[in-house]
Design a protein around this motif. Structure first.
Motif, short mmCIF file in Angstrom:
data_model
loop_
_atom_site.label_atom_id
_atom_site.label_comp_id
_atom_site.label_asym_id
_atom_site.label_seq_id
_atom_site.Cartn_x
_atom_site.Cartn_y
_atom_site.Cartn_z
N THR A 136 24.26 43.21 44.16
CA THR A 136 24.78 42.21 44.13
C THR A 136 25.69 41.85 45.41
O THR A 136 26.42 42.85 45.91
N THR A 137 25.83 40.58 45.86
CA THR A 137 26.68 40.52 47.13
C THR A 137 27.97 40.08 46.99
O THR A 137 28.19 39.55 45.86
N VAL A 176 28.82 36.55 46.18
CA VAL A 176 28.63 35.82 44.83
C VAL A 176 29.62 36.44 43.90
O VAL A 176 30.18 35.44 42.81
N PHE A 209 32.77 34.09 44.69
CA PHE A 209 32.59 33.00 44.19
C PHE A 209 32.91 32.74 42.80
O PHE A 209 33.61 31.83 42.25
N HIS A 210 32.41 33.74 42.06
CA HIS A 210 32.61 33.89 40.45
C HIS A 210 33.96 33.96 40.21
O HIS A 210 34.82 33.24 39.49
N GLY A 262 20.43 39.15 47.58
CA GLY A 262 21.62 38.09 47.65
C GLY A 262 21.17 36.70 46.80
O GLY A 262 21.68 35.86 46.08
N THR A 319 20.28 37.53 42.98
CA THR A 319 21.56 37.48 42.24
C THR A 319 22.42 36.19 42.35
O THR A 319 22.76 35.63 41.11
N GLY A 320 21.99 35.33 43.36
CA GLY A 320 22.72 33.93 43.40
C GLY A 320 21.84 33.14 42.56
O GLY A 320 22.45 32.47 41.58
N TYR A 323 22.51 33.98 38.74
CA TYR A 323 23.75 33.91 38.29
C TYR A 323 23.93 32.23 37.75
O TYR A 323 24.73 32.04 36.83
N ALA A 324 23.22 31.22 38.53
CA ALA A 324 23.21 29.96 38.34
C ALA A 324 22.51 29.65 36.87
O ALA A 324 22.83 28.65 36.44
#
Length: 431
Positions: free
Chosen positions: A262-263, A266, A269-270, A384, A387-388, A391-392
């Motif tokens: 995970t970056t 992200v 951002f969370h 990246g 996971t991005g 995540y969405a």
């Protein structure tokens, strides 16, 4: 094979007393080189902490900022496929290291006085190109000294010092920016540690023009087993020899574990989106992740010199835990996940690099570091994006996918078998 502290001290003493090529003890070389990296990180991590707002102040859109910073990361990694082999073919490791650092040190202060968006974008990418030019040569120079100090510990101490700069730089820039309100002074002050880094690097080059003698001294200081006849050391590999099969197996493991990594982008951002931290607190947490990385690198580096590649089991385990905690809806587990991310990054930047030196002979080592960096870069980009995107859609799906990817990475790690004749002692093959 167990560790040999007496032999290591003998190698350290022999390397320190060999005239001309290594007029400094190996540990001193590692520490001084770490201070060079500390000063350099002070410069470029300080700049990177405000790249987005700086470009926005010059009229850049969010899309352009993303494109430029993404291109910068590619520029820091892909050219190593050229700079690594170039270092091996020419033997100009010091020249490429100094040139790369000089490009970074010059680009950052100029970024503060860039009069146009185009010039600023060019300087952002130029700073990253400097990292690509120097990194394979720098890692090769460092690898010679770590043959005497222990690969894991040597790279870990270097990375810990490096991370100190990554903490100080952004905090210094934030303080100057708060006082002056201008990007010019905030970036201009970074010329001071930049000049110090170049001066120290040049001094180090004059003291130790040939760090390869550290590795030669470490090899000659090893005593053969009293139950076996002495055998000559294997001849150095030809400069154009293919990279070892074990290196490619190791690259496959690295690609897998970094694809499931995970970056911080992200994660942050969370944290902001779910109102767990304010935007101003995110850089402070980032500084904390850098400290966690320094500590994790020191611990796994010490363990690597004792139990070998099995130490790297820690990386997939840490990476698997990051999304499970980091994307929680409560502050405490989310912050814990971010700190675990920093710890995993510390292992990646230190112990993961140390093993490359144990897998690849010195004449091909800069080439290997260039290829390795490209593998890490492509896998990190994929990670990246993965996971991005997940995540969405679904955090549980993201957690499950990352765990599955890291489990596959553990299987690949078990296939890595360092060959005979590697310089460091105390290595035990995994599995």
């Amino acid at each position: 094979m167990g560790t040999d502290p007496v032999g290591r001290r003998r190698a350290d003493r022999t390397a320190g007393q060999s005239g001309g090529g290594a007029d400094m003890r190996p540990w001193r070389f590692v520490v001084w080189f770490g201070i060079v990296s500390l000063l350099a990180d002070f410069v470029y991590e300080g700049a990177r902490s405000i790249t987005g707002p700086l470009l926005a102040s010059l009229g850049a859109s969010a899309t352009l900022v993303g494109v430029v910073t993404g291109a910068g990361e590619a520029a820091a990694l892909v050219p190593r496929l050229l700079s690594g082999p170039l270092a091996d073919r020419t033997g100009r490791y010091w020249g490429l290291a100094i040139g790369g650092y000089a490009l970074t040190v010059a680009a950052v202060p100029l970024l503060g006085v860039a009069g146009s968006l185009g010039a600023a974008c060019t300087l952002v990418i130029a700073e990253r190109v400097g990292k690509a030019v120097r990194s394979p040569a720098k890692d090769t120079l460092l690898s010679h000294a770590t043959a005497a100090t222990g690969r894991g510990r040597g790279f870990a101490v270097h990375e810990a010092l490096d991370q100190v700069g990554a903490v100080i730089g952004p905090l210094t820039v934030a303080a100057v920016l708060a006082v002056t309100g201008g990007y010019g002074p905030a970036l201009g002050v970074l010329a001071v540690p930049g000049a110090a880094a170049l001066g120290l690097l040049w001094w180090l080059r004059t003291r130790v023009p040939d760090p390869g003698r550290y590795e030669s001294a470490a090899e000659s200081a090893r005593e053969p087993s009293p139950r076996a006849p002495a055998t000559p050391s294997p001849a150095p590999a030809p400069a154009r020899q293919s990279l070892p099969r074990a290196f490619w197996a190791y690259a496959a493991f690295t690609a897998a574990t970094m694809t499931g990594f995970t970056t911080y982008g992200v994660l942050s951002f969370h944290l902001v989106r779910h109102h767990l931290l304010t935007a101003s607190a995110v850089p402070v947490l980032y500084a904390g992740t850098m400290l966690a990385g320094a500590l994790a690198g020191l611990v796994t580096g010490w363990l690597y010199d004792r139990v070998g590649p099995r130490t790297l089991v820690a990386l997939p385990l840490l990476a698997a835990a990051v999304p499970a905690l980091g994307f929680a809806d409560a502050v405490a587990p989310a912050v814990a996940g971010a700190l675990l991310w920093g710890a995993a990054l510390g292992v990646q930047e230190s112990t993961l690099r140390a093993m490359v030196a144990d897998l690849v002979p010195a004449p091909r080592r800069a080439t290997a570091y260039g290829v390795f960096a490209a593998v890490v870069g492509v896998a990190t980009l994929a990670g990246g994006a993965l996971t991005g995107a997940l995540y969405a859609v679904s955090v549980p799906a993201l957690v499950a996918t990352v765990i599955a990817v890291q489990a596959a990475a553990l299987v690949l790690l078990a296939t890595v078998r360092p060959g005979r004749g590697r310089p460091s002692r105390g290595r035990v093959t995994p599995g």
